[in-house]
Scaffold this active site. Sequence first.
Site, PDB file in Angstrom:
ATOM      1  N   ALA A  84       0.893  -1.295  -0.142  1.00 46.60           N
ATOM      2  CA  ALA A  84       0.017   0.481   0.205  1.00 46.60           C
ATOM      3  C   ALA A  84       1.054   1.022  -0.525  1.00 46.60           C
ATOM      4  CB  ALA A  84      -0.960   0.103   1.229  1.00 46.60           C
ATOM      5  N   ALA A  85       0.706   2.226  -1.235  1.00 44.42           N
ATOM      6  CA  ALA A  85       1.423   3.308  -0.573  1.00 44.42           C
ATOM      7  C   ALA A  85       0.583   4.077  -2.331  1.00 44.42           C
ATOM      8  CB  ALA A  85       3.016   3.459  -1.902  1.00 44.42           C
ATOM      9  N   THR A 127      11.310   0.907  -3.949  1.00 46.16           N
ATOM     10  CA  THR A 127      11.837   1.388  -4.960  1.00 46.16           C
ATOM     11  C   THR A 127      13.424   1.777  -4.842  1.00 46.16           C
ATOM     12  OG1 THR A 127      11.059   2.867  -6.464  1.00 46.16           O
ATOM     13  CG2 THR A 127      10.660   3.786  -4.426  1.00 46.16           C
ATOM     14  N   ASP A 128      13.556   1.850  -6.489  1.00 46.64           N
ATOM     15  CA  ASP A 128      15.516   1.991  -6.684  1.00 46.64           C
ATOM     16  C   ASP A 128      15.279   3.696  -6.474  1.00 46.64           C
ATOM     17  OD1 ASP A 128      13.671   2.847  -8.853  1.00 46.64           O
ATOM     18  OD2 ASP A 128      14.579   1.795 -10.364  1.00 46.64           O
ATOM     19  N   GLU A 129      13.479   4.241  -6.563  1.00 50.41           N
ATOM     20  CA  GLU A 129      13.736   5.677  -6.218  1.00 50.41           C
ATOM     21  C   GLU A 129      13.922   6.130  -5.175  1.00 50.41           C
ATOM     22  OE1 GLU A 129      10.213   7.937  -7.848  1.00 50.41           O
ATOM     23  OE2 GLU A 129      10.081   6.392  -9.316  1.00 50.41           O
ATOM     24  N   TYR A 152       7.615  11.904  -3.229  1.00 49.13           N
ATOM     25  CA  TYR A 152       7.523  10.578  -2.834  1.00 49.13           C
ATOM     26  C   TYR A 152       8.590   9.316  -2.956  1.00 49.13           C
ATOM     27  CZ  TYR A 152       7.045   5.774  -4.696  1.00 49.13           C
ATOM     28  OH  TYR A 152       7.513   3.885  -5.022  1.00 49.13           O
ATOM     29  N   LYS A 156       9.290   7.307   0.766  1.00 55.30           N
ATOM     30  CA  LYS A 156       9.453   5.801   0.704  1.00 55.30           C
ATOM     31  C   LYS A 156      10.167   5.435   1.036  1.00 55.30           C
ATOM     32  CE  LYS A 156       7.738   2.768  -1.322  1.00 55.30           C
ATOM     33  NZ  LYS A 156       6.830   1.589  -0.714  1.00 55.30           N
ATOM     34  N   TYR A 209       8.492  13.961 -21.621  1.00 53.93           N
ATOM     35  CA  TYR A 209       8.527  15.332 -20.732  1.00 53.93           C
ATOM     36  C   TYR A 209      10.542  15.828 -21.023  1.00 53.93           C
ATOM     37  CZ  TYR A 209       4.894  14.205 -17.305  1.00 53.93           C
ATOM     38  OH  TYR A 209       3.640  13.914 -16.306  1.00 53.93           O
ATOM     39  N   ASP A 274       9.045  19.436 -18.775  1.00 54.75           N
ATOM     40  CA  ASP A 274       9.515  18.411 -17.775  1.00 54.75           C
ATOM     41  C   ASP A 274       9.104  18.244 -16.139  1.00 54.75           C
ATOM     42  OD1 ASP A 274      11.222  16.224 -17.001  1.00 54.75           O
ATOM     43  OD2 ASP A 274      13.410  17.427 -17.117  1.00 54.75           O
TER      44      ASP A 274
END
Length: 338
Positions: A84-85, A127-129, A152, A156, A209, A274
């Site tokens: 969940a996110a 996530t890799d982010e 975001y 995370k 973008y 962008d």
Amino acid sequence: MAKKVLVTGGAGFIGSNFLNYVLRQRDDWEVVNLDKLTYAGNLENLKEIEEKPNYTFVKGDITNNELVNYLFEKYRFDYVINFAAESHVDRSILGSEVFFRTNVVGTNVLLEASRRFGIEKFLQVSTDEVYGSLGETGLFTEQTPLSPNSPYSSSKAGADLMAKSFHHTYDLPVVITRCSNNYGPYQFPEKLIPLMIINALNDKELPVYGDGLNVRDWIYVIDHNRAVELALENGKPGEVYNVGASREMKNIEIVKLILKILGKPESLIKYVKDRPGHDRRYAIDSSKIQSELGWKPSFEFEEAIVQTVEWYLKNKSWWERIISGEYQKYYETQYGQR
Ligand code: NAD
Ligand code: TDX
């Protein structure tokens, strides 16, 4: 003995693919799916498994302490898998509050309940982010320092740090997976691949973008979910596992490929303003999960992307219902047109 499994966010893109995959082959899991059904949650994704006797759906919010404690008391979960996110970077740029609430506070509520009631394993889907952005070369490893750039990804990263601290402080058996960009069926059409497929099918402009040269590392959703299942059962508590299929693509390459598969003209491409703070490149080194847990990707990008496009062609009614509703308002805010 059957395992009692709490899956959160199981009505979203990755969570529903996970449940469809896992419940088809495992009768040894009793699953409770806790999902708030935000704009991104859709019970239609779970039609195939909703009647299964070992599956229960609960509509609710992971930030709701009382509800979460009630569920832990009632079911005595062995495993928690937190999908969940709030998951969309552009939405986090338009407003970050709900990202902090769900992604950080929600994860904390689940961790607290897990600590109180005791569990066998807590799998945090990350996530890799969280690693930030790469230059032209290099890969994210589990040792890469966290350097999130968007609201975001910072939320995370906050959740990851909270989860790690619960392992360090309370010895809670937490495992974190950090995966690269997923594609496949049931992905909400705000994300690059489904957005471009649907716009192309509708002969609408494809909004790319910036210069379109940002790089993402793509993985088919089932390969991600196999990694989640494996890391849950065999991952070492306290460890992080990167997950990726080593398939780097520039955004413009993906967009042109989709047009080619659909037989649509490149004149539909429109370069637009962008994304603020747009991360340039993501690329994942997944050698740890490969060598330690024996995972490896099993889907070839060339085949799986065609299958994904075909899924959207075959399931027009699924996405038509979505884009006619709430999503339309978001599209107007993000792209300034209908
Ligand atoms: P999604 O937006 O499609 O689904 C999210 C789900 O969570 C929805 O069903 C939504 O209703 C539910 N949800 C949201 N807030 C909730 C709350 N407060 N309480 C209960 N349920 C709530 O997201 P997704 O793409 O399936 O991503 C799932 C997870 O995987 C996320 O944690 C995301 O950060 C992570 N992830 C995604 C990708 C990707 O490429 N999509 C890559 C790596 C990691
Ligand atoms: O209209 C668009 N035009 C465009 O050029 C959209 C929606 C995206 N893009 C670009 C931005 C990114 O460089 O495409 C790339 C992919 O964008 P998204 O699909 O929004 O994904 P990304 O920002 O990379 O984040 C995704 O991968 C990591 C997921 O949304 C996250 O949940 C996950 O953690």
